[in-house]
Design an enzyme around this catalytic site. Structure first.
Site, PDB file in Angstrom:
ATOM      1  N   ASP A 114       0.968  -1.239  -0.110  1.00 26.06           N
ATOM      2  CA  ASP A 114      -0.036  -0.010   0.126  1.00 26.06           C
ATOM      3  C   ASP A 114       0.758   1.230   0.017  1.00 26.06           C
ATOM      4  OD1 ASP A 114      -1.996  -1.778   0.089  1.00 26.06           O
ATOM      5  OD2 ASP A 114      -3.004  -0.750   1.985  1.00 26.06           O
ATOM      6  N   HIS A 259       3.846  -2.249   3.146  1.00 26.69           N
ATOM      7  CA  HIS A 259       3.807  -0.743   2.749  1.00 26.69           C
ATOM      8  C   HIS A 259       4.822  -0.785   1.743  1.00 26.69           C
ATOM      9  CE1 HIS A 259       0.817  -0.729   5.805  1.00 26.69           C
ATOM     10  NE2 HIS A 259       0.296   0.289   5.238  1.00 26.69           N
TER      11      HIS A 259
END
Ligand code: ZN
Length: 310
Positions: A114, A259
């Protein structure tokens, strides 16, 4: 031939007599038709049309619109989208449009990243994935996509899936309907401009959503994807912590949240090769979200070759 018959008239008298007879016949026919049309039952009915049809003769224009055949049932009206959050989730889950894991009986796992694309960390992660021949999924933030479209194009070209993670990474439950639509459509537009492909998947920032948000997501045709394995790499508690948490929570059909943007992701990058090798040693196959959902109702589990010693 038809033309020759017309051009070979009979005698003059016969022609005159024939003309008189024809005129009389036409007048009688018109009287008959007028009479028939004024008589109850004289006008052709659907029954008579069907009878003609059964004899291979049908009128040029049907008089009555045919009714549906026996046993015909109209297709049901689509069920309206529910209004309460709980009903909405159930409705979407039934269509595989809201999920936090894949098939719990298949040793498949989806790696998701993400908050990118990030010019420093995303290329490193792409290189690691390429080294291990792994396909993953990137949930991109719209304004980052606009700044680094080449990275999104690179993700797409390498066979990874690119998803929508809103434009500015807000808490969706705090936004109005139009603001939510703007966050989603601007991001999908940017991803499509960068990669040539409009995203199918959506992940709400912070896993935060509301009934208003799900309604907009549904009407935009996006599939909401959460996760069930997060090592909280953003806390930066060390490579070993990220690795051990990820592996301890990994299971069949897991969706792992990591991430590649939004801050210092050096620990995530460092942990990634060990995460991939650890999952492989446990017999998991790493797939994109698209593959995970394709297999979500698979009835034939893949062969499992786990080495539980690691
Ligand atoms: Zn995020």
């Amino acid at each position: 031939m038809f033309t020759q018959e017309l051009e070979s008239p009979p005698g003059q008298q016969c022609q005159q007599a024939g003309t008189k007879h024809s005129t009389l016949a036409i007048i009688l026919s018109l009287i008959f038709i007028l009479f028939a049309s004024l008589t109850p039952g004289g006008i052709p009915t659907r029954t008579s049309w069907k009878a003609h049809g059964s004899q291979g003769r049908s009128p040029a224009t049907p008089w009555v619109t045919p009714s549906p055949p026996p046993g015909f049932t109209p297709s049901p009206t689509p069920k309206p989208f529910p209004t309460t959050l709980q009903e909405q989730i159930a409705y979407l889950q039934a269509q595989d449009h809201f999920l936090s894991q894949g098939n719990p009986h298949l040793p498949e796992i989806a790696l998701t990243f993400d908050d990118g694309p990030n010019p420093f960390y995303t290329p490193q992660i792409l290189a690691i994935l390429e080294h291990y021949k792994i396909k993953a999924t990137f949930f991109c933030v719209g304004w980052q996509v606009e700044n680094y479209p080449d990275l999104v194009r690179q993700e797409q070209k390498a066979g990874h899936v690119v998803g929508n993670h809103t434009w500015s990474h807000p808490y969706l439950s705090r936004l109005s309907g139009p603001e939510i639509v703007s966050e989603l459509t601007r991001t999908s537009d940017a991803i499509q401009r960068a990669s040539g492909v409009r995203p199918t998947f959506f992940r709400p920032p912070f896993g935060d959503f509301s009934s208003a948000a799900l309604t907009r997501v549904y009407h935009l045709g996006l599939i909401t994807v959460l996760w069930n394995d997060s090592p909280a790499d953003w806390l930066r508690q060390g490579v070993d912590v990220i690795l051990n948490r990820t592996l301890s929570r990994a299971g069949d059909g897991a969706i792992i949240l990591l991430h590649d943007g939004g801050g210092d992701r050096s620990q995530t990058v460092a942990a990634l090769p060990f995460i991939i090798e650890g999952l492989h040693q446990r017999g998991f196959q790493l797939v994109t979200l698209q593959q995970l959902i394709t297999d979500i109702h698979g009835k034939h589990p893949l062969p499992r070759h786990r080495q539980l010693t690691v």
